[in-house]
Motif scaffolding. Sequence first.
Motif, PDB file in Angstrom:
ATOM      1  N   HIS A 223       0.839  -1.203   0.000  1.00 53.57           N
ATOM      2  CA  HIS A 223       0.000   0.000   0.000  1.00 53.57           C
ATOM      3  C   HIS A 223       0.878   1.259   0.000  1.00 53.57           C
ATOM      4  CE1 HIS A 223      -2.970   3.003   1.097  1.00 53.57           C
ATOM      5  NE2 HIS A 223      -2.178   3.354   2.085  1.00 53.57           N
TER       6      HIS A 223
ATOM      7  N   SER B 130       1.200   4.040  -2.937  1.00 52.83           N
ATOM      8  CA  SER B 130       0.793   5.408  -2.612  1.00 52.83           C
ATOM      9  C   SER B 130       1.901   6.416  -2.918  1.00 52.83           C
ATOM     10  CB  SER B 130       0.435   5.516  -1.126  1.00 52.83           C
ATOM     11  OG  SER B 130      -0.640   4.673  -0.802  1.00 52.83           O
TER      12      SER B 130
ATOM     13  N   LEU C 206      -0.524   7.972   5.685  1.00 49.81           N
ATOM     14  CA  LEU C 206      -0.613   7.104   4.503  1.00 49.81           C
ATOM     15  C   LEU C 206      -1.283   5.773   4.839  1.00 49.81           C
ATOM     16  CD1 LEU C 206       2.915   7.661   2.911  1.00 49.81           C
ATOM     17  CD2 LEU C 206       0.729   8.163   1.804  1.00 49.81           C
TER      18      LEU C 206
END
Lengths: 142, 109
Positions: A112, A116, B89
Amino acid sequence: MADADLPLLAQKTFNSQSSELQAIRQLVRELMEQQGCTEKICNDAIMAVNEACMNIIQHAYCGEPDGKIIIEILKDNNYIVFRLTDFGPPVDKRKCKSRDLDKVRPGGLGIHLIQSLMDEMEFVEPPPANGNILELRKNISG
Amino acid sequence: MECNARSESGFTVISLQGEVDLHYSPKAREIILKHLNDKQHVLVDLSSVDYIDSSGVASLVEGFQHARTHTLKFALVGVSDAAMQILQLSRLDKVFPIYAGLSDAVSQL
């Protein structure tokens, strides 16, 4: 996938040990600073490459400390390409996907974070004998 | 990475300093869980963290979940910009109790 004839900015081989991560981050920082990247772009690349190398250490080599990680850094117009080669068993690409972040649990954030932080993440044709090649691309034009 | 613990106002304050990566996060995890296993309320001070990766964050998540299971208080304080970036994040900035400073955490927890 990056072309084979892209300008090679740096190439270095590391052992598959967590103690190498600091030197890996330093390599990425120096390279990105040489390219005039902003602090944010620099930090994004550092975190993504660190996470990818962690995955190699933990999953491709399963903690085996004598594996090799080759890091090649290339320039492709406005992109910096990080090509990470390992010689562990082939990765099951179907398992390399971001998990559900609503389920709070330790671990499993690496993919992830990489997705990102970088513009592209792709496994490309692996070495002839064994292993994996992961390419991460970051647009540095801001 | 430097890691030290001290008692303050009924909490154990664990300060992590420097770079908390895969090489050092097992030590951070060990210290956090040790104090929680001793039934202490824990505040983790991240104000001097220059870098933390997902393994370091996993140590914090494990501490948070352990504390919740055992009805202990657990929070992060003084989260540095570098640490906040990875928490955001990971969307964990909405999961952890986060306080600007120790006095805020002590007064509000």
